[in-house]
Motif scaffolding. Structure first.
Motif, PDB file in Angstrom:
ATOM      1  N   UNK A  17     -12.908  26.904  74.953  1.00  0.00           N
ATOM      2  CA  UNK A  17     -11.643  26.196  75.034  1.00  0.00           C
ATOM      3  C   UNK A  17     -11.139  26.612  76.430  1.00  0.00           C
ATOM      4  N   UNK A  51       0.679  38.726  75.288  1.00  0.00           N
ATOM      5  CA  UNK A  51      -0.145  38.414  74.356  1.00  0.00           C
ATOM      6  C   UNK A  51      -1.015  39.390  74.119  1.00  0.00           C
ATOM      7  N   UNK A  55      -6.296  33.163  72.593  1.00  0.00           N
ATOM      8  CA  UNK A  55      -5.737  31.999  72.066  1.00  0.00           C
ATOM      9  C   UNK A  55      -4.292  31.611  72.283  1.00  0.00           C
ATOM     10  N   UNK A  56      -3.603  32.612  72.369  1.00  0.00           N
ATOM     11  CA  UNK A  56      -2.144  32.523  72.459  1.00  0.00           C
ATOM     12  C   UNK A  56      -2.049  32.068  73.779  1.00  0.00           C
ATOM     13  N   UNK A  58      -4.418  30.637  76.001  1.00  0.00           N
ATOM     14  CA  UNK A  58      -4.948  29.281  76.008  1.00  0.00           C
ATOM     15  C   UNK A  58      -3.733  28.053  75.880  1.00  0.00           C
ATOM     16  N   UNK A  59      -2.925  28.272  74.646  1.00  0.00           N
ATOM     17  CA  UNK A  59      -1.829  27.498  74.293  1.00  0.00           C
ATOM     18  C   UNK A  59      -0.917  27.588  75.498  1.00  0.00           C
ATOM     19  N   UNK A  60      -0.382  28.457  75.984  1.00  0.00           N
ATOM     20  CA  UNK A  60       0.347  28.683  76.937  1.00  0.00           C
ATOM     21  C   UNK A  60      -0.136  27.806  78.035  1.00  0.00           C
TER      22      UNK A  60
ATOM     23  N   UNK B 592       7.552  45.216  67.654  1.00  0.00           N
ATOM     24  CA  UNK B 592       5.980  45.074  67.338  1.00  0.00           C
ATOM     25  C   UNK B 592       5.605  46.097  66.379  1.00  0.00           C
ATOM     26  N   UNK B 623       6.301  37.915  65.245  1.00  0.00           N
ATOM     27  CA  UNK B 623       4.937  38.369  64.835  1.00  0.00           C
ATOM     28  C   UNK B 623       5.105  39.505  63.992  1.00  0.00           C
ATOM     29  N   UNK B 647       8.076  29.667  71.683  1.00  0.00           N
ATOM     30  CA  UNK B 647       7.204  30.637  71.401  1.00  0.00           C
ATOM     31  C   UNK B 647       7.638  31.320  69.994  1.00  0.00           C
ATOM     32  N   UNK B 650       6.620  29.007  67.644  1.00  0.00           N
ATOM     33  CA  UNK B 650       4.997  29.241  67.326  1.00  0.00           C
ATOM     34  C   UNK B 650       4.672  30.496  66.433  1.00  0.00           C
ATOM     35  N   UNK B 651       5.197  31.783  66.917  1.00  0.00           N
ATOM     36  CA  UNK B 651       5.108  32.887  66.284  1.00  0.00           C
ATOM     37  C   UNK B 651       5.187  32.886  64.950  1.00  0.00           C
ATOM     38  N   UNK B 654       2.992  30.963  62.860  1.00  0.00           N
ATOM     39  CA  UNK B 654       1.654  31.857  62.436  1.00  0.00           C
ATOM     40  C   UNK B 654       1.962  33.017  61.551  1.00  0.00           C
ATOM     41  N   UNK B 679       0.999  23.062  70.183  1.00  0.00           N
ATOM     42  CA  UNK B 679       0.560  24.601  69.943  1.00  0.00           C
ATOM     43  C   UNK B 679       1.410  24.984  68.640  1.00  0.00           C
ATOM     44  N   UNK B 710      -7.351  19.591  69.979  1.00  0.00           N
ATOM     45  CA  UNK B 710      -7.109  20.838  69.433  1.00  0.00           C
ATOM     46  C   UNK B 710      -6.320  20.589  68.057  1.00  0.00           C
ATOM     47  N   UNK B 713      -9.037  19.452  65.517  1.00  0.00           N
ATOM     48  CA  UNK B 713      -9.759  20.800  64.960  1.00  0.00           C
ATOM     49  C   UNK B 713      -9.137  21.620  64.015  1.00  0.00           C
TER      50      UNK B 713
END
Lengths: 288, 724
Positions: A17, A51, A55-56, A58-60, B592, B623, B647, B650-651, B654, B679, B710, B713
């Motif tokens: 990708x 990151x 993959x993260x 790539x999305x960025x 984290x 995260x 973001x 996004x996280x 996820x 994304x 994407x 997929x």
């Protein structure tokens, strides 16, 4: 996976990708065997961004509009800046000694524009400027030299005009002494020559970025197509053909060829140097 | 300006051929007015119609409903009249006429006849045909190119140009005839071949046309292959190979017994191009015959056919001085493990073609690695069979100057556990193209290479230093630790050296690695932290905890990552305090790692950070919450799906996947449907896949054809996971 990128997660299919996205946005092509190298070069950027997964990242690159400046970091990480003065000098000599005199005689007093389209750290446009100066062209004609590269880091270095001895390895000694001044272990180009170049950052694959530069009489785009796919080369050369001023001379590297592609340029040989000249447009009688 | 007047006129008749319509264009073309024509039969208007044999074409069209075309090349015209402008070659206007039935439902009510004036085109065609016979090449070439590229012209005149003296003219003619490839043209061409094959130019041109045409030329070529003339048979074999039609295999195998050696030669080549498996034994017979002229092409053909079953027969050819080299290459290309022993036996002899044998063994190993994941098997067999003389041959070949591709030699040498080999290989450690092979070889030799690698750490060449570091790390011998610790100060090597020390895991590296955790380079810090996390030392706890309060934020950040990784209970208070550190990177690291700290305050710190912190820390909190088991986590993450920062959303999406909570499906569905950034939608889809079930599948099903590949997929993957 190479050692540098071993601390990052690379989900299956992600390297493909990223490779495809980089090809789409920059024209640079990495085959399967070079994917590890690509991931290795990008790993500091992924880590710097906080990151833990490619993959993260790539999305960025793909989706985050606010991350456009990140592409400049990518270009800086991927660009190859190993070049030197007086490299493949036959083409520059052909320009200075044969093509330019003819062009000047035909075009009269209009300013002559030369664009070094992938100038890396500036050795190529400065070589052209030195050769033009040696032949007295700056006194005879109004000549503008523009130089660009996709890497901001490379242009920053070019703008400084200071070079390692290795960059001068092919430059005749008398020219080195005439045009450079030694500063410690490095060499600084003469100000009057350096000031003749207008430096800028431009991604060759982005027509909007190259439009102001490509309306030149002569385009040097050497040793960059070796990193591009055929599709990307075709796109870039089509852009050149659209903007270049007729008759339009394009110089590409000795290891590169446009012959297997269908382009708007014809290959010709001038003084033992290969030069591509834009094919004259055929005007149909129906248009009259 | 072009003439806007139509060049096609039309008239119609009833079933008795009485003219019903006569249009203005036809009146202009023929000079016969509408008044004159209407109401007359065609035979009254055109009295010689029957005599010219054309009346029956009209009658057939009325009776059978067929469309009749009167080609100008044969009939010239239907309605006799002068050309509109005087013509050099024609007294009458040249016409292309089409006679078609006029239908009224299922029945035929009459005929419609179109007349096209083609005089001008035929005039220029005649001129071009004359041009083909001109004395100067440029006129002939111009004519041939025009006839070739403009498909409105008849290609027949080009047939004559196939035997032109000029290759340029012949090329244009071949291109023109190939492009049209009308069956009648091909037939005419074959006749020409048969009649004039003694003309080499015509023969070659004609066969080029045959080879590139779409028309089925198999039968005529097979006929030619059995003809009396050897030249013709040879060219037919050549053309059959180009056409790659497997139906020719039998005939070409018969041609292997042809009296003429040239025919046999081209039949061999053709069978190779056809990939004719059936011919393998016959081709091997020819190779074994050692016929100087035919054995090489036979081996070449076997290589093209590419069937490994023939390899055992090729082994015997290794003993033949003449055929040895192509046989080696063929075994590399087609052979299996049984080829290793004979190839290595040959390698053990004086004057062995070492490079070729190494290339063949490397090819075998690569193929086994790719197909079975067992490249090592070929290596082990080679290692078992090779003699000291064979090793010496390889070492000498590696040293021979002027070679571009050393990979096969380096690879094969890397398999061999013999003294002297590793020393030879280390000399090539700086070569980019051999780096992987050399490192692999040195790793295979294990600690035995230690003494060779340590001095390489001082090399002037960065690539040699880097290769040595990587190899020492992979060998994993703790004796390398002090030397590797020394390279940590080389900025170009620090990351590789840290990684290598992490692989070795020797506690002696502790101080050296700790010296890197304050580096300004994030990648270097990360590598040092990862390596430290791999060290098994009781000293770690004592050294790390004080660093949590170090004045350097880089050191604090790294210390947090290590303390968090090991989960030191004594560090809990410090970690919680550092969640308010003035430096964002330190707070991010703390957040984290808090999920791995067992303390009841952790959950509140994380949820507070998720709401109140900077975007980067909020994203880290999202995260982290994905790794917290408390059931309330889901609510917090669902709320964070509406965060203003993309973001964080996004996280959060996820993290909900990791919680695998069905309660979050509604929220994730809203993200999939309404989120602006794809994304985030993809992250939500991935999480739905982790949660699974029918609802997740239904949500994903609607997106498998999304415009963004994407998203499509991710939807497909979610659909498949959910169904499982």
């Amino acid at each position: 996976m190479t050692s540098r990128s071993q601390n990052l997660v690379l989900p299956e299919g992600t390297s493909t990708l990223i490779r495809n996205l980089i090809h789409e946005r920059t024209g640079m092509s990495f085959d399967n065997g070079k994917c590890d190298l690509l991931m290795d070069k990008l790993s500091p950027l992924v880590i710097e961004r906080g990151f833990s997964s490619y993959l993260d990242y790539y999305y960025l690159l793909k989706y985050d509009e606010t991350a456009r400046p990140e592409w400049q970091n990518v270009m800086n990480a991927l660009s190859v800046q190993e070049t030197y003065f007086w490299r493949e000098i036959d083409q520059v000599r052909a320009l200075v000694q044969t093509i330019l005199p003819q062009h000047h005689a035909q075009q009269g007093k209009s300013p002559i524009r030369i664009w070094s389209a992938a100038c890396a750290t500036g050795e190529e446009p400065l070589t052209i400027a030195i050769a033009l100066n040696e032949a007295g062209w700056f006194e005879r004609a109004s000549i503008q030299i523009m130089a660009s590269d996709a890497s901001s880091k490379a242009i920053d270095r070019a703008a400084k005009g200071v070079y390692r001895p290795r960059a001068l390895r092919s430059l005749p000694l008398h020219l080195r002494d005439r045009y450079f001044e030694q500063t410690g272990a490095d060499w600084r180009i003469r100000n009057d020559i350096h000031a003749r170049i207008k430096w800028s950052i431009a991604n060759l694959i982005d027509e909007r970025q190259i439009a102001p530069l490509a309306s030149a009489d002569f385009i040097f785009c050497r040793n960059v197509f070796i990193y591009f796919s055929e599709d990307a080369i075709r796109r870039v050369v089509r852009s050149f053909a659209g903007f270049i001023r007729p008759p339009g001379y394009l110089f590409i590297g000795a290891a590169e060829s446009l012959l297997r592609l269908s382009t708007d340029f014809n290959l010709t040989e001038v003084d033992d140097a290969f030069v591509y000249v834009k094919r004259p447009r055929v005007v149909s009688t129906m248009e009259y | 300006m072009t003439n806007a007047q139509p060049s096609i006129g039309v008239f119609t008749t009833d079933t008795d051929l009485v003219i019903q319509v006569w249009d203005a264009a036809l009146a202009r073309l023929t000079g016969i007015s509408e008044e004159t024509a209407l109401g007359k039969t065609v035979t009254a208007l055109l009295p010689d119609l029957e005599q010219r044999g054309l009346l029956k074409r009209f009658q057939r069209s009325v009776k059978d409903g067929v469309v009749e075309v009167l080609a100008p090349a044969f009939h010239h015209y239907l309605i006799p009249c002068a050309p509109l402008t005087p013509a050099k070659h024609f007294a009458n206007m040249q016409q292309r006429a089409t006679i078609a039935p006029l239908r009224d439902g299922d029945s035929i009510a009459g005929l419609i006849i179109t007349i096209e004036d083609v005089t001008e085109r035929l005039e220029s065609e005649r001129e071009l045909a004359t041009g083909l016979a001109a004395g100067d090449e440029s006129t002939r070439l111009n004519a041939a190119e025009t006839l070739s590229t403009d498909e409105s012209y008849d290609a027949t005149p080009l047939l004559g140009a196939l035997s032109d003296n000029s290759w340029r003219v012949r090329r244009a003619a071949v291109q023109g005839v190939s492009r049209r490839a009308a069956p009648e043209a091909i037939a005419a061409l074959l006749n020409s071949v048969v009649e004039h094959h003694h003309n080499a130019s015509l023969l070659n041109s004609a066969l080029q046309v045959l080879a590139s045409s779409d028309v089925d030329t198999l039968s005529p070529l097979l006929q030619l292959l059995q003809g009396p003339e050897p030249d013709l048979r040879m060219q037919a074999a050549l053309a059959l190979g180009e056409q790659r039609d497997a139906r020719a295999t039998g005939a070409l195998m018969n041609a292997l017994k042809d009296d003429d050696a040239n025919v046999r030669y081209h039949a061999i080549e053709a069978l190779g191009k056809l990939g004719a498996v059936d011919a393998m034994d016959e081709l091997a017979d020819i190779a074994e015959s050692r016929d100087f002229f035919l054995a090489f092409p036979a081996l070449d053909a076997l290589a093209k056919i590419g069937d490994p079953r023939i390899a055992p027969r090729v082994v015997s050819l290794l003993e033949d001085d003449l055929l040895r080299e192509p046989a080696i290459s063929l075994l590399g290309q087609l052979g299996d493990e049984n080829a290793v022993a004979p190839l290595t036996a040959l390698l053990n002899t004086p004057d062995a073609p070492t490079d070729l044998i190494a290339a063949a063994l490397a090819a075998l190993s690569d193929r086994y690695a790719e197909r079975y994941g067992e490249g090592r098997h070929i290596a082990d067999l080679t290692n078992r069979e090779i003699s000291p003389a064979g090793v010496q041959n390889l070492l000498e070949a590696l040293d021979a100057p002027g070679k571009e591709n050393l990979r096969p030699l380096a690879l094969v040498l890397g398999w061999l556990k013999r003294s002297g080999v590793e020393r030879a290989l280390t000399r090539f450690m700086g070569r980019d193209d051999l780096r992987d092979e050399i490192i692999e070889a040195l790793v295979q030799h294990g600690p035995a290479t230690f003494d060779l690698l340590i001095p390489q750490l001082e090399s002037e060449d960065l690539e040699i230093r880097r290769s040595a570091v990587v190899a020492l790390g992979r060998i994993g011998d703790a004796r390398a630790t002090p030397a590797l610790v020394n390279t940590l100060h080389d900025a170009n090597l620090a990351i590789d050296a840290a990684n290598a020390l992490g692989q070795i895991g020797d506690p002696q590296a502790l101080d050296g690695l700790l010296s890197l955790i304050g580096s300004d380079d994030a990648s270097t810090r990360q590598a040092a932290v990862s390596a430290l996390n791999s060290l098994a030392t009781s000293q770690m706890r004592k050294r790390i905890i004080p660093l949590l309060n170090d004045p350097d934020p880089n050191v604090r950040e790294s210390a947090v990552k290590i303390a968090g990784y090991f989960g030191y209970s004594e560090s809990t208070s410090d970690l919680l305090k550092l969640s308010s550190d003035p430096i964002e990177r330190v707070r991010t690291a703390v957040i984290e790692h808090l999920p791995y700290v067992e303390d009841e305050r952790v959950f509140n710190v994380l949820t507070h950070a998720l709401k109140e912190e900077t975007p980067n820390v909020r994203a880290a909190a999202a995260r982290a919450l994905g790794n917290v088991d408390a059931p309330e986590t889901v609510d917090h993450l669902v709320q964070a799906l509406a965060d203003e920062d993309v973001w964080v959303r996004y996280f959060s999406a996820r993290a909900l996947g990791r919680r695998r909570s069905e309660e979050s499906i509604d929220a994730l569905e809203r993200v999939v449907a309404g989120e602006k950034f794809n994304h985030v939608r993809i992250a939500a889809l991935d999480s739905l896949g982790q949660i699974g079930g029918r609802r997740s599948a239904a949500i994903a099903a609607g997106l498998v054809r999304d415009d963004d590949p994407d998203v499509a997929r991710a939807a497909q993957a979610t659909l498949e996971k959910s169904r499982q």
